[in-house]
Design a protein around this motif. Structure first.
Motif, PDB file in Angstrom:
ATOM      1  N   ARG A  50      31.467  44.047  38.913  1.00  0.00           N
ATOM      2  CA  ARG A  50      31.249  42.676  38.459  1.00  0.00           C
ATOM      3  C   ARG A  50      32.463  41.766  38.541  1.00  0.00           C
ATOM      4  O   ARG A  50      32.353  40.571  38.310  1.00  0.00           O
ATOM      5  CB  ARG A  50      30.732  42.694  37.014  1.00  0.00           C
ATOM      6  CG  ARG A  50      31.630  43.379  36.013  1.00  0.00           C
ATOM      7  CD  ARG A  50      30.986  43.404  34.624  1.00  0.00           C
ATOM      8  NE  ARG A  50      31.687  44.269  33.688  1.00  0.00           N
ATOM      9  CZ  ARG A  50      32.783  43.942  33.018  1.00  0.00           C
ATOM     10  NH1 ARG A  50      33.314  42.735  33.186  1.00  0.00           N
ATOM     11  NH2 ARG A  50      33.365  44.788  32.187  1.00  0.00           N
ATOM     12  N   CYS A  51      33.620  42.336  38.895  1.00  0.00           N
ATOM     13  CA  CYS A  51      34.831  41.504  38.881  1.00  0.00           C
ATOM     14  C   CYS A  51      35.032  40.703  40.156  1.00  0.00           C
ATOM     15  O   CYS A  51      35.759  39.694  40.159  1.00  0.00           O
ATOM     16  CB  CYS A  51      36.064  42.372  38.618  1.00  0.00           C
ATOM     17  SG  CYS A  51      36.540  43.392  40.034  1.00  0.00           S
ATOM     18  N   GLY A  52      34.443  41.133  41.259  1.00  0.00           N
ATOM     19  CA  GLY A  52      34.605  40.416  42.513  1.00  0.00           C
ATOM     20  C   GLY A  52      35.893  40.716  43.247  1.00  0.00           C
ATOM     21  O   GLY A  52      36.165  40.124  44.300  1.00  0.00           O
ATOM     22  N   LEU A  53      36.695  41.646  42.729  1.00  0.00           N
ATOM     23  CA  LEU A  53      37.948  42.013  43.389  1.00  0.00           C
ATOM     24  C   LEU A  53      37.705  43.137  44.394  1.00  0.00           C
ATOM     25  O   LEU A  53      36.751  43.908  44.266  1.00  0.00           O
ATOM     26  CB  LEU A  53      38.979  42.463  42.350  1.00  0.00           C
ATOM     27  CG  LEU A  53      39.390  41.432  41.298  1.00  0.00           C
ATOM     28  CD1 LEU A  53      40.349  42.068  40.293  1.00  0.00           C
ATOM     29  CD2 LEU A  53      40.035  40.215  41.957  1.00  0.00           C
ATOM     30  N   SER A  54      38.584  43.225  45.366  1.00  0.00           N
ATOM     31  CA  SER A  54      38.489  44.295  46.355  1.00  0.00           C
ATOM     32  C   SER A  54      39.243  45.510  45.835  1.00  0.00           C
ATOM     33  O   SER A  54      40.440  45.684  46.074  1.00  0.00           O
ATOM     34  CB  SER A  54      39.073  43.832  47.694  1.00  0.00           C
ATOM     35  OG  SER A  54      38.993  44.873  48.653  1.00  0.00           O
ATOM     36  N   LEU A  55      38.536  46.354  45.106  1.00  0.00           N
ATOM     37  CA  LEU A  55      39.135  47.538  44.497  1.00  0.00           C
ATOM     38  C   LEU A  55      38.497  48.790  45.086  1.00  0.00           C
ATOM     39  O   LEU A  55      37.310  48.804  45.391  1.00  0.00           O
ATOM     40  CB  LEU A  55      38.917  47.526  42.979  1.00  0.00           C
ATOM     41  CG  LEU A  55      39.562  46.385  42.191  1.00  0.00           C
ATOM     42  CD1 LEU A  55      39.045  46.377  40.764  1.00  0.00           C
ATOM     43  CD2 LEU A  55      41.076  46.508  42.209  1.00  0.00           C
TER      44      LEU A  55
END
Length: 210
Positions: A50-55
């Motif tokens: 849900r964060c939208g970061l590329s992890l």
């Protein structure tokens, strides 16, 4: 080669090695965002979704750092403690089996005990399940035998027979033998019995006779 062929290898996070520093930084980033030092893989993946970061996913972190616990520790964080199954006390198990006996009788089977546990759980209770009973007693039959004691007799400390049972067995044995019992006649009868019988020594201890 895959990139040149247009197969999208660049988007496949598992197809190329991510540096250990990047993996550990991802763990620290998520832990900081969640304001926690104890980070589970479930919480990590939930935040990542849900964060939208590329992890990197938790599976990639496990792949390159051997295990989630090791990865979290390397990042200076803590892994959640695994909840172990606590062994219940003998008193708790006996009380539970005794309650089940009151519902189903002393001939209760392991399957009936499990069904009784499920009924209790549905009513908001939490009795020891069959697996927990077998952590305390070597068999369900022995658990039933020890729990089916609602009298003042003490349980034999090693064999789980009671004085009341010893008196009953003694009377029946004398009727079968047709004479007062001796060690020889009793042990001969016990060797031929189709149901368990206490040893002569246990009988004497329970009946408190020489």
């Amino acid at each position: 080669m895959l990139e040149r062929a247009g197969l999208g290898a660049e988007s496949d996070e598992g197809s190329r090695r991510t540096s250990e520093a990047s993996l550990l930084e991802a763990l620290r980033t998520v832990a900081s965002a969640l304001s926690t030092e104890v980070l589970s893989s479930h919480a990590y993946d939930e935040y990542r979704a849900r964060c939208g970061l590329s992890l990197p996913s938790s599976s990639v972190i496990r792949k390159w750092l051997d295990s989630w616990e090791q990865a979290v520790i390397k990042a200076g964080l803590q892994a959640p403690r695994r909840s172990g199954v606590r062994r219940p006390s003998a008193a708790l198990v006996i009380e539970s089996v005794r309650a089940a006996i009151r519902a189903h009788g002393s001939a209760i089977t392991p399957a009936q005990y499990e069904d009784w546990c499920l009924e209790c759980t549905a009513n908001g209770e939490d009795p020891p399940r069959l697996s927990s009973v077998l952590q305390v007693f070597p068999s369900f039959e022995i658990a039933v035998r020890s729990a089916d004691i609602e009298r003042s007799d003490d349980l034999h400390p090693h064999s789980l027979w009671t004085a009341d049972e010893a008196r009953r067995i003694s009377r029946l044995s004398e009727m079968i033998v047709g004479a007062p019992l001796t060690e020889e006649s009793y042990e001969l009868l016990r060797a031929r019995a189709t149901r368990p019988m206490p040893t002569w020594r246990t009988m004497r201890q329970l009946l408190d006779t020489p």
